[in-house]
Write a protein that holds these residues in place. Sequence first.
Motif, PDB file in Angstrom:
ATOM      1  N   LEU A 141      -1.682 -11.804   7.955  1.00  0.00           N
ATOM      2  CA  LEU A 141      -0.667 -12.094   8.980  1.00  0.00           C
ATOM      3  C   LEU A 141      -0.233 -10.843   9.729  1.00  0.00           C
ATOM      4  O   LEU A 141      -0.065 -10.853  10.950  1.00  0.00           O
ATOM      5  CB  LEU A 141       0.551 -12.748   8.310  1.00  0.00           C
ATOM      6  N   ASP A 142      -0.049  -9.759   8.988  1.00  0.00           N
ATOM      7  CA  ASP A 142       0.460  -8.541   9.632  1.00  0.00           C
ATOM      8  C   ASP A 142       0.121  -7.320   8.789  1.00  0.00           C
ATOM      9  O   ASP A 142      -0.322  -7.453   7.639  1.00  0.00           O
ATOM     10  CB  ASP A 142       1.968  -8.645   9.897  1.00  0.00           C
ATOM     11  N   GLU A 143       0.297  -6.157   9.381  1.00  0.00           N
ATOM     12  CA  GLU A 143      -0.073  -4.911   8.690  1.00  0.00           C
ATOM     13  C   GLU A 143       0.691  -3.739   9.297  1.00  0.00           C
ATOM     14  O   GLU A 143       0.999  -3.745  10.493  1.00  0.00           O
ATOM     15  CB  GLU A 143      -1.582  -4.667   8.832  1.00  0.00           C
ATOM     16  N   TYR A 144       1.007  -2.773   8.459  1.00  0.00           N
ATOM     17  CA  TYR A 144       1.551  -1.529   8.991  1.00  0.00           C
ATOM     18  C   TYR A 144       0.450  -0.784   9.730  1.00  0.00           C
ATOM     19  O   TYR A 144      -0.728  -0.911   9.400  1.00  0.00           O
ATOM     20  CB  TYR A 144       2.074  -0.646   7.858  1.00  0.00           C
ATOM     21  N   GLN A 145       0.883   0.001  10.691  1.00  0.00           N
ATOM     22  CA  GLN A 145      -0.092   0.780  11.466  1.00  0.00           C
ATOM     23  C   GLN A 145      -0.053   2.236  11.008  1.00  0.00           C
ATOM     24  O   GLN A 145       1.010   2.760  10.670  1.00  0.00           O
ATOM     25  CB  GLN A 145       0.267   0.694  12.946  1.00  0.00           C
ATOM     26  N   GLY A 199       5.789 -12.980  10.739  1.00  0.00           N
ATOM     27  CA  GLY A 199       4.932 -11.807  10.692  1.00  0.00           C
ATOM     28  C   GLY A 199       5.785 -10.650  11.187  1.00  0.00           C
ATOM     29  O   GLY A 199       6.947 -10.518  10.796  1.00  0.00           O
ATOM     30  N   PHE A 200       5.216  -9.844  12.062  1.00  0.00           N
ATOM     31  CA  PHE A 200       6.026  -8.783  12.675  1.00  0.00           C
ATOM     32  C   PHE A 200       6.265  -9.086  14.151  1.00  0.00           C
ATOM     33  O   PHE A 200       6.405  -8.179  14.969  1.00  0.00           O
ATOM     34  CB  PHE A 200       5.377  -7.416  12.483  1.00  0.00           C
ATOM     35  N   THR A 235       0.213  -4.520  18.703  1.00  0.00           N
ATOM     36  CA  THR A 235       1.009  -3.497  18.015  1.00  0.00           C
ATOM     37  C   THR A 235       2.469  -3.701  18.385  1.00  0.00           C
ATOM     38  O   THR A 235       2.784  -3.959  19.547  1.00  0.00           O
ATOM     39  CB  THR A 235       0.569  -2.101  18.502  1.00  0.00           C
ATOM     40  N   VAL A 236       3.351  -3.588  17.396  1.00  0.00           N
ATOM     41  CA  VAL A 236       4.788  -3.719  17.668  1.00  0.00           C
ATOM     42  C   VAL A 236       5.533  -2.527  17.063  1.00  0.00           C
ATOM     43  O   VAL A 236       5.085  -1.927  16.089  1.00  0.00           O
ATOM     44  CB  VAL A 236       5.371  -5.020  17.073  1.00  0.00           C
ATOM     45  N   GLN A 245       5.571   1.364  13.083  1.00  0.00           N
ATOM     46  CA  GLN A 245       4.687   0.562  13.937  1.00  0.00           C
ATOM     47  C   GLN A 245       3.878  -0.378  13.053  1.00  0.00           C
ATOM     48  O   GLN A 245       3.548  -0.048  11.916  1.00  0.00           O
ATOM     49  CB  GLN A 245       3.698   1.453  14.681  1.00  0.00           C
ATOM     50  N   ALA A 246       3.578  -1.531  13.601  1.00  0.00           N
ATOM     51  CA  ALA A 246       2.818  -2.513  12.829  1.00  0.00           C
ATOM     52  C   ALA A 246       1.931  -3.322  13.753  1.00  0.00           C
ATOM     53  O   ALA A 246       2.088  -3.302  14.978  1.00  0.00           O
ATOM     54  CB  ALA A 246       3.773  -3.432  12.079  1.00  0.00           C
ATOM     55  N   LEU A 247       0.989  -4.023  13.134  1.00  0.00           N
ATOM     56  CA  LEU A 247       0.131  -4.980  13.843  1.00  0.00           C
ATOM     57  C   LEU A 247       0.532  -6.366  13.376  1.00  0.00           C
ATOM     58  O   LEU A 247       0.844  -6.559  12.201  1.00  0.00           O
ATOM     59  CB  LEU A 247      -1.338  -4.740  13.470  1.00  0.00           C
TER      60      LEU A 247
END
Length: 249
Positions: free
Chosen positions: A70-74, A141-142, A155-156, A177-179
């Motif tokens: 669903l989401d991930e740190y960048q 998610g993010f 990217t957020v 930052q995250a995806l």
Amino acid sequence: MRPDLTLQAQPDAGAVARAAADHIAARVRARGNLTVLVATGSTPMATYAELARRVQAGTLDLSRVTAVQLDEYQGLSDPDPRSLWEWMDRSFVAPLRITRTVRFDPRAAPQDTCRDYDAAVAAIGGIDLAILGLGLNGHLGFNEPPSPADAPTRTVTLTPASLESNRVYWDTDVPTQALTAGMEVILAARSTLLLVTGASKRAALGRLLTGPPSPDFPASLLSGEAVTVLADRAALEGQGPAPVSAVRA
Ligand code: PGA
């Protein structure tokens, strides 16, 4: 109370986990090759543990499930035990013996990993079932507020509220930052389970159940028969009466 959401009330977090596992197991039995969007965070862990218990007991076979991140740190190195991928692997992929996965590629440039992620999700026919938690600020998610329904995979920059929630998992600086899978990916899921447990989620759940749909509270953009909100009594306390037809004890 929003008439377009199905709310299923449960006595406690354990009952939410069992009901969610029942729901997932029924869909897997009906379809077999289910594509599941998998949230991390504390809320779904009891559900994943319940699924793992059933898999290990031999009463549930999830070998044809594809698990989509669903989401991930960048900006993390790979591997990093604090990454959401590794959390998803430890809590969902490995214990449920799942062999097919879609993840954000940590080695690619962010715009490439988002493009490849969307292409991979499209290639497998989209998401059958999204398992989501509810952010205190309504994020999914993010997808931080504001996130409109057509927000793409991207990217957020995490909001202060999310940084605060994430701090518990980090002994050093929390990534900023995250995806995230876009709102358009999440909202296109053919069915959705939104898991909400604990008194800390009361205000967020109240806003979801009574507020108007708004990008300022992205979870409020979930709607329709295919969305089930599974909430426990602690989160539901003081929410006011729900339409009787919408609540199954
Ligand atoms: P939680 O997180 O399950 O850890 O409460 C939900 C979220 O912030 O998305």
